[in-house]
Write a protein that holds these residues in place. Structure first.
Motif, short mmCIF file in Angstrom:
data_model
loop_
_atom_site.label_atom_id
_atom_site.label_comp_id
_atom_site.label_asym_id
_atom_site.label_seq_id
_atom_site.Cartn_x
_atom_site.Cartn_y
_atom_site.Cartn_z
N UNK B 43 40.94 37.70 -41.49
CA UNK B 43 39.96 38.76 -41.23
C UNK B 43 39.29 38.51 -39.88
N UNK B 44 38.82 37.29 -39.68
CA UNK B 44 38.10 36.96 -38.45
C UNK B 44 39.01 37.07 -37.22
N UNK B 45 40.22 36.49 -37.35
CA UNK B 45 41.14 36.51 -36.21
C UNK B 45 41.46 37.96 -35.84
N UNK B 113 36.46 27.57 -36.51
CA UNK B 113 35.86 26.74 -35.46
C UNK B 113 36.43 27.11 -34.10
N UNK B 114 37.73 27.37 -34.07
CA UNK B 114 38.39 27.72 -32.81
C UNK B 114 37.86 29.05 -32.28
N UNK B 120 32.26 32.16 -28.87
CA UNK B 120 30.83 31.96 -29.12
C UNK B 120 30.46 32.46 -30.50
N UNK B 121 29.32 31.99 -31.04
CA UNK B 121 28.98 32.34 -32.41
C UNK B 121 28.09 33.59 -32.49
N UNK B 122 27.71 34.14 -31.33
CA UNK B 122 26.88 35.35 -31.37
C UNK B 122 27.71 36.57 -31.75
N UNK B 221 31.41 38.82 -36.11
CA UNK B 221 31.03 37.43 -35.83
C UNK B 221 32.00 36.50 -36.54
N UNK B 222 32.02 35.22 -36.16
CA UNK B 222 33.08 34.33 -36.67
C UNK B 222 32.98 34.01 -38.16
N UNK B 223 31.80 34.16 -38.77
CA UNK B 223 31.67 33.66 -40.15
C UNK B 223 31.66 34.76 -41.21
N UNK B 224 31.68 36.03 -40.79
CA UNK B 224 31.60 37.08 -41.81
C UNK B 224 32.81 37.05 -42.74
#
Lengths: 340, 294
Positions: B43-45, B113-114, B120-122, B221-224
């Motif tokens: 999903x994130x990628x 993490x990559x 960036x995490x924003x 964002x990376x963690x959703x």
């Protein structure tokens, strides 16, 4: 005879190591490259103490996963129970440490008993998912800050007067170090005793073949519940020590990522061995701490960004290391040592 | 009334995102007995692939075109990464259920993490076509168009998946594999190819969710992905592992329950109620509401 003879040097080594660890706060020596300051400096002692807590915590997870074969994705919840129950009792209700510990002990037995009774109705991967769901509920609860108890995202700091004086302040780091060391020794002793006790043997039988245990006339459900409660209670104890070390609670310890980190620790060290799990926890915590330092190291800045980016992310290195271990060394470090 | 309509559509929209993630999880589990923790990473990628494609095409003035290019990039990235995961990481660990879960856990940690290191995490904004940021009035309630879009896409995916499973040769192999994998391979059918295919389909659906999630929430964002994954797990458990229709119904129920309780009761109580619902379902029916794949 052979067995006895080979045990004597090992016992000497263990006693020697224990002696060095206990005496650490008096050793004014530096190990360049390993620790950034001398061994008895508060920074190093604090790092070592955290390593001990995670070593013990990894051991409690190994009791569940490695010895009973229960893959739980919710172990963080029980660690967080120890952290938050004690923190709330101390800083919100201003209880004394002993009363807070009594309350935490009670909660830490009842909660896993109730939730374990539900989760253990499933087995295998569904069990993993259900434990994950409950841990998530716990995480949401902490984040929502009910009645202003948990502090939500901010976490909950212990006031200076919440703890007995010998456990407060940088000058007393050595006391906290000893507490963490004692916790690790205690957990290891309990772990060793319990996996060699009759219920512990049944746990390992359940891991190998649950159906067979049932045919032999034992009720696996009860033994699994016992494993769940024992390991959760010890995890809560780890949470209490962690709280003392950190001087506060932060919601990070409730998250699923935290449980995944535990899983990485146990697999890193070797599933189903007590010392392997402890070693895995210690190495993980140490790497997690030191890799952050590596990310800012000048040597990295000269590298092209293709190399620099991944190397400056500790979780990437740990995740990749983990994948490689699972693929190529399924026994973890413990397995490698056994093979050698 | 307007509030109820808005909450219903928003809840169904959230359910649609859950379904897009859960359908892949459920198929993968049903056929391969793999619990895929890396699904959130797909999903994130995909959402970052869509963002990168949108940035690369910044010269094109047409926003809808850029968004569509991002959508294609996201879906392709999701499918490719998923297929690669199956071939490189899952296949060597064939028949080691725990080992397979563990590599997907490692992959999930490393991939997120990559992405965090690279972007960036924003939160980042996807360039959205104008009509997506607009609202439509339905029964007196102003509904953001993205909610409707997500629901329509999820229903289409449900239809396509059911058609695929019931009316194509590969669908037949997948259904047969869910029933009895050993028998299918004994008949000389290449089940491994079906494994890769199912992973690619699941990855594409998760990729679709990644791009649409960017529209639904307005940012990526990376963690959703990881956060949604946990609820997708719950959806799969409630709906019954391996059942696509079960997942669809459970996704709608979970999405609605969450939205209504979070609005009318305390914030967060909806999320909490969903977990309680899961506990209740497991107490009554440990296998979930539906049983097999349909």
């Amino acid at each position: 005879m052979n067995v006895r003879r080979s045990r004597a040097p090992r016992a000497v080594a263990v006693v020697g190591l224990a002696g060095v660890l206990v005496a650490m706060p008096w050793i004014h020596a530096t190990i360049p490259g390993v620790f950034s300051s001398s061994l008895n400096s508060p920074g190093t002692l604090n790092l070592l103490a955290l390593c001990f807590v995670f070593g013990g915590l990894a051991l409690t997870y190994d009791l569940l996963f490695g010895f009973t074969g229960l893959l739980s994705f919710g172990h963080a919840l029980y660690f967080a129970t120890g952290v938050y129950t004690t923190a709330i009792a101390l800083s919100r209700w201003h209880w004394t440490l002993w009363h807070a510990l009594l309350l935490t002990a009670a909660v830490s037995v009842l909660l896993p008993l109730a939730l374990g009774a539900i989760c253990l109705r499933t087995r295998g991967i569904p069990f993993a998912m259900v434990t994950l769901a409950f841990a998530q509920a716990g995480s949401i609860l902490v984040m929502q800050n009910p009645f202003g108890l948990t502090g939500g995202e901010e976490g909950l700091a212990l006031g200076a007067d919440a703890l007995p004086a010998p456990l407060v302040g940088v000058v007393n780091t050595h006391n906290l170090y000893w507490v963490a060391l004692a916790f690790l020794a205690f957990t290891y002793a309990v772990g060793w005793w319990v996996v060699h006790s009759p219920p512990g043997r049944v746990w390992q039988a359940i891991r190998e073949n649950e159906g067979r245990v049932e045919v032999l006339g034992l009720n696996p459900y009860r033994y699994k519940l016992l494993a769940f409660v024992v390991s959760s209670l010890l995890a809560s104890a780890a949470g209490v020590v962690y709280l003392l070390l950190q001087g506060g609670a932060n919601p990070e310890v409730t998250t699923a990522s935290f449980t995944l980190a535990l899983l990485v620790m146990v697999v890193l060290g070797g599933v189903g061995t007590l010392w392997g799990a402890v070693l895995g926890g210690i190495i993980y915590q140490y790497l997690d701490f030191r890799l952050v330092a590596l990310a800012g190291a000048p040597a990295l800045q000269g590298l092209p960004s293709v190399l620099r980016l991944p190397l400056s992310e500790p979780l990437f290195i740990l995740g990749a290391l983990f994948v490689a271990l699972v693929l190529f060394f399924p026994g973890g470090l413990g397995g490698v040592a056994k093979r050698a | 009334m307007a509030t109820v309509v808005l909450l219903t559509v928003t809840g169904l929209g959230l359910g649609a995102l859950y379904f897009l993630i859960a359908s892949g999880l459920s198929l993968i589990w049903g056929l391969m007995r793999v619990l895929n923790f890396a699904h959130g990473a797909f999903f994130t990628i995909a959402s970052y692939a869509a963002w990168t494609a949108g940035e690369a095409l910044a010269g094109i003035p047409s926003l809808p075109l850029r968004w569509l290019a991002g959508l294609v990039a996201g879906v392709v990235a999701g499918a490719l990464v998923a297929a690669l995961t199956e071939v490189v990481l899952i296949r060597p660990l064939y028949r080691q259920q725990i080992g397979q879960v563990l590599v997907t856990v490692g992959l999930a940690l490393a991939a997120v993490a990559l992405v965090e290191g690279g972007f960036g995490s924003d939160p980042k904004q996807l360039a959205l076509p104008a009509w997506m940021t607009a609202t439509t009035t339905i029964l007196g309630a102003s509904i953001p168009n993205t909610r409707v879009l997500v629901i329509v896409v999820a229903l289409a995916v449900l239809g396509v998946l059911l058609l695929f499973l019931q009316h194509t040769r590969y669908g037949l192999i997948v259904r047969a594999g869910v029933e009895n994998r050993a028998m299918v391979s004994a008949l000389g059918i290449d089940v491994e190819r079906a494994f890769t295919l199912v992973f690619a389909i699941g990855g594409a659906a998760a990729g679709l969710a990644g791009v649409l999630g960017g529209a639904y929430y307005g940012t990526i964002d990376p963690v959703r992905g990881t956060a949604l994954l946990i609820f997708a797990f719950i959806v799969v458990m409630i709906g019954g592992l391996g059942s696509i229709t079960g997942s669809a119904i459970a996704a709608a129920v979970v999405g609605l329950l969450q939205q209504f309780l979070n609005f009318y009761a305390a914030t967060g109580s909806g999320d909490f109620a969903v977990v309680l619902l899961l506990a209740g379902v497991l107490l009554v029916r440990p296998g979930g509401v539906a049983g097999s794949i349909t």
